[in-house]
Enzyme design. Structure first.
Site, PDB file in Angstrom:
ATOM      1  N   LYS A   1       0.862  -1.185   0.000  1.00 11.66           N
ATOM      2  CA  LYS A   1       0.000   0.000   0.000  1.00 11.66           C
ATOM      3  C   LYS A   1       0.897   1.233   0.000  1.00 11.66           C
ATOM      4  O   LYS A   1       1.656   1.463   0.938  1.00 11.66           O
ATOM      5  CB  LYS A   1      -0.923   0.007   1.212  1.00 11.66           C
ATOM      6  CG  LYS A   1      -1.866   1.216   1.244  1.00 11.66           C
ATOM      7  CD  LYS A   1      -2.777   1.158   2.449  1.00 11.66           C
ATOM      8  CE  LYS A   1      -3.704   2.362   2.498  1.00 11.66           C
ATOM      9  NZ  LYS A   1      -4.595   2.330   3.681  1.00 11.66           N
TER      10      LYS A   1
ATOM     11  N   LYS B   1      -2.127  -1.632  -3.734  1.00 10.99           N
ATOM     12  CA  LYS B   1      -2.995  -0.452  -3.733  1.00 10.99           C
ATOM     13  C   LYS B   1      -2.130   0.787  -3.822  1.00 10.99           C
ATOM     14  O   LYS B   1      -1.185   0.908  -3.031  1.00 10.99           O
ATOM     15  CB  LYS B   1      -3.836  -0.423  -2.451  1.00 10.99           C
ATOM     16  CG  LYS B   1      -4.748   0.799  -2.339  1.00 10.99           C
ATOM     17  CD  LYS B   1      -5.450   0.830  -1.001  1.00 10.99           C
ATOM     18  CE  LYS B   1      -6.361   2.051  -0.912  1.00 10.99           C
ATOM     19  NZ  LYS B   1      -7.004   2.164   0.414  1.00 10.99           N
TER      20      LYS B   1
END
Length: 336
Positions: free
Chosen positions: A196, A249
């Site tokens: 992330k 992400k």
């Protein structure tokens, strides 16, 4: 192989042959739809920066679930907007918190519908960071782990099918796995936000979830967008700590990372097609600059081609609807 003996265009002459040799297939079962839930009744408040996305109250959930069922989208991921925020995000792990009650509402309406929950504190803290702060505004890693584990257990107790820690604290997967197992939730899988990045693509989400940090940014715990090797190290750590699914992400600017993660580890891999990616498409489509349907389906298929097994996307409803319409019309499209 070389021209003229090999002519690649031979296998592009018709929709039928293109479908027969298509390497990547997008299906509605690949899609996970994010939902933002809030206290109140009869609420369906559109997020201004994300047209078509809403903050909804619990009584509106059954209609959402029914619509997703009809479209063939079988899973949601829940984000909560609490009634109260404090320095330690206590409503995040309250057994009667907004997400916990949302899980119960969905399971009461449709017990078999698959519910994934975001596990983080940023939506519940009054400072907007993903953990507990010290006097110097540094996020305390190990103190935060204890609260994240409590949050995950409270979600499982409410009936969540899967938990998805997004906080990026070191050791969070192991802490959550240990807590779930200790409380008897050995069959609740963990989808780890493994790679992330501290990204500019999250802006509209912070309006939707009311989770913008009150100061600074999240670069002390989210990853530098320049780092691909680090993403593999983070992912390996999560796998070693018993993550069942790993995630990259954002998705669009990090498809090389998606490919590397899938090729390196061969684990079930999710991507999050994030709010900025969604808002950008919506804005360009509203201007008439792009064909929204074509862009969305092409992008989602690109995620699958890069190695994604599942996609969290705000486009899920539209994409499922478009694929279904094409199938009914006999159009040979993206779905095999």
């Amino acid at each position: 192989m070389q021209y003229p003996e090999y002519r690649p265009r031979r296998l592009r002459l018709s929709p039928t042959i293109r479908a027969m040799v298509r390497e990547s297939a997008l299906a509605t079962t690949d899609l996970i739809y994010p939902l933002f839930v809030k206290p109140g009744e009869g609420l369906r408040d559109e997020v201004s920066s994300m047209p078509g996305q809403y903050q909804i109250s619990l009584d509106m959930l059954p209609a959402e679930i029914d619509e997703l069922r009809k479209l063939g989208v079988g899973a949601v991921i829940l984000f909560g907007l609490p009634a109260h925020k404090d320095a330690v995000g206590s409503e995040g792990y309250d057994e009667h918190g907004i997400v916990q009650e949302a899980i119960r509402a969905i399971k009461k309406h449709d017990p078999e519908f698959y519910v994934i929950t975001d596990v983080c504190l940023c939506e519940y803290t009054d400072h907007g960071h993903c953990g507990v702060l010290d006097e110097n505004s540094y996020v305390l890693n190990d103190v935060t782990l204890e609260l994240l584990a409590q949050e995950a257990v409270s979600h499982a107790a409410a009936g969540a099918d899967m938990v998805a820690p997004s906080d990026m604290m070191d050791g969070r997967v192991a802490a959550i796995r240990s807590a779930l197992d200790r409380e008897g939730y050995v069959n609740v899988p963990i989808m780890a936000y493994s790679a992330k990045f501290c990204s500019g693509w999250y802006g509209p989400f912070r309006e939707a979830a009311d989770s913008a940090p009150a100061f600074g940014d999240r670069s002390q715990y989210q990853m530098d967008p320049a780092n691909g090797d680090e993403a593999l190290r983070e992912t390996e750590l999560d796998i070693e700590e018993s993550a069942d699914i790993v995630m990259v992400k954002p998705a669009l600017a990090f498809m090389d990372v998606v490919w590397r993660v899938k090729e390196t580890f061969g684990m079930p891999t999710c991507v999050y097609n994030v709010s900025g990616e969604y808002a950008m498409v919506k804005a360009a489509a509203e201007k008439g600059w792009i064909d929204e349907k074509r862009i969305v389906l092409e992008t989602l298929t690109g995620f699958v081609r890069a190695g994604a097994d599942m996609i969290i996307t705000y486009h899920a409803k539209d994409a499922a609807r478009w694929m279904r319409e094409d199938a009914h019309a006999g159009v040979v499209g993206y779905q095999k």
